[in-house]
Design a protein around this motif. Structure first.
Motif, mmCIF file in Angstrom:
data_model
loop_
_atom_site.group_PDB
_atom_site.id
_atom_site.type_symbol
_atom_site.label_atom_id
_atom_site.label_comp_id
_atom_site.label_asym_id
_atom_site.label_seq_id
_atom_site.Cartn_x
_atom_site.Cartn_y
_atom_site.Cartn_z
ATOM 1 N N ARG A 216 -122.375 -32.240 59.359
ATOM 2 C CA ARG A 216 -121.192 -32.891 58.787
ATOM 3 C C ARG A 216 -120.119 -31.852 58.519
ATOM 4 O O ARG A 216 -120.427 -30.714 58.191
ATOM 5 C CB ARG A 216 -121.518 -33.571 57.460
ATOM 6 C CG ARG A 216 -122.233 -34.863 57.608
ATOM 7 C CD ARG A 216 -122.509 -35.471 56.215
ATOM 8 N NE ARG A 216 -123.203 -36.711 56.408
ATOM 9 C CZ ARG A 216 -122.724 -37.898 56.049
ATOM 10 N NH1 ARG A 216 -121.572 -37.980 55.435
ATOM 11 N NH2 ARG A 216 -123.408 -38.988 56.277
ATOM 12 N N GLU B 284 -110.039 -37.623 51.565
ATOM 13 C CA GLU B 284 -110.815 -36.796 52.492
ATOM 14 C C GLU B 284 -112.057 -37.574 52.904
ATOM 15 O O GLU B 284 -112.768 -38.122 52.054
ATOM 16 C CB GLU B 284 -111.218 -35.483 51.828
ATOM 17 C CG GLU B 284 -110.052 -34.558 51.605
ATOM 18 C CD GLU B 284 -110.483 -33.186 51.132
ATOM 19 O OE1 GLU B 284 -111.696 -32.887 51.109
ATOM 20 O OE2 GLU B 284 -109.590 -32.406 50.787
ATOM 21 N N ASP C 15 -115.562 -37.380 55.400
ATOM 22 C CA ASP C 15 -116.432 -36.496 56.173
ATOM 23 C C ASP C 15 -116.486 -36.929 57.630
ATOM 24 O O ASP C 15 -116.487 -38.121 57.941
ATOM 25 C CB ASP C 15 -117.869 -36.516 55.632
ATOM 26 C CG ASP C 15 -118.009 -35.856 54.277
ATOM 27 O OD1 ASP C 15 -117.008 -35.343 53.736
ATOM 28 O OD2 ASP C 15 -119.141 -35.864 53.747
ATOM 29 N N PRO D 275 -117.458 -31.641 55.787
ATOM 30 C CA PRO D 275 -116.929 -32.276 54.569
ATOM 31 C C PRO D 275 -115.403 -32.336 54.624
ATOM 32 O O PRO D 275 -114.750 -31.357 54.989
ATOM 33 C CB PRO D 275 -117.400 -31.352 53.445
ATOM 34 C CG PRO D 275 -118.540 -30.580 54.029
ATOM 35 C CD PRO D 275 -118.225 -30.443 55.494
#
Length: 171
Positions: free
Chosen positions: A140, A151, A153, A142
């Protein structure tokens, strides 16, 4: 019907790409505004940088999937799925699977051994589709992109392909 777009298909490319960006803005790192600002020459350049597959229904483009191959010689066995979209009303018709099958066949024929993609962690339907088609989460990023000041991921997914594998056999 699935086909690879040619340089002469810029109008089709523009139509389905902008539809995707306008309809599903949270699903893409680019915005419709980013692409609307491109010159026709830039659209053509992006169309020929890697194959762009489009699904058609009664002559109307309803889905798109691009393939971007790594350029470095030691990484040329890898490619990334990009611009993946199927029109909302057509998502249960198997078009995403057909697009992926065409892309995998092209990749195999051209020596690609690994497909990669980034998908929003919030796009559970897409993540489930990719898992059904043999992709697994490799990591991932972030806060990989920002949408509506949030935001989100990016989930990085990978699928190994080879001549012996059957498309979609990882169920």
């Amino acid at each position: 019907m699935i086909r690879i777009l040619s340089i002469d298909d810029i109008a089709i490319f523009k139509a389905i790409r902008l539809e995707a960006l306008r309809t599903e803005p949270a699903a893409f790192a680019s915005s419709a505004e980013d692409w609307e600002a491109l010159s026709d020459d830039e659209w053509r350049k992006r169309l020929v940088e890697g194959p762009v597959f489009v699904a058609f229904k009664r002559g109307d483009p309803i889905g798109i999937m691009g393939l971007s191959r790594q350029r470095a010689s030691k990484m040329a066995h890898r490619a990334t799925l990009i611009m993946v979209y199927v029109r909302g009303g057509e998502r249960t018709g198997g078009h995403a699977k057909e697009l992926l099958e065409a892309t995998v066949a092209y990749a195999r024929k051209n020596g690609i051994r690994q497909l990669e993609l980034a998908v929003s962690a919030e796009n559970t339907a897409a993540r489930r589709f990719y898992e059904r088609e043999g992709f697994h989460e490799a990591g991932r990023i972030p806060g990989g992109f920002i949408h509506d000041s949030r935001e989100i991921d990016d989930v990085i997914m990978v699928r190994r392909i080879n001549d012996q594998e059957n498309v979609g056999s990882h169920r």
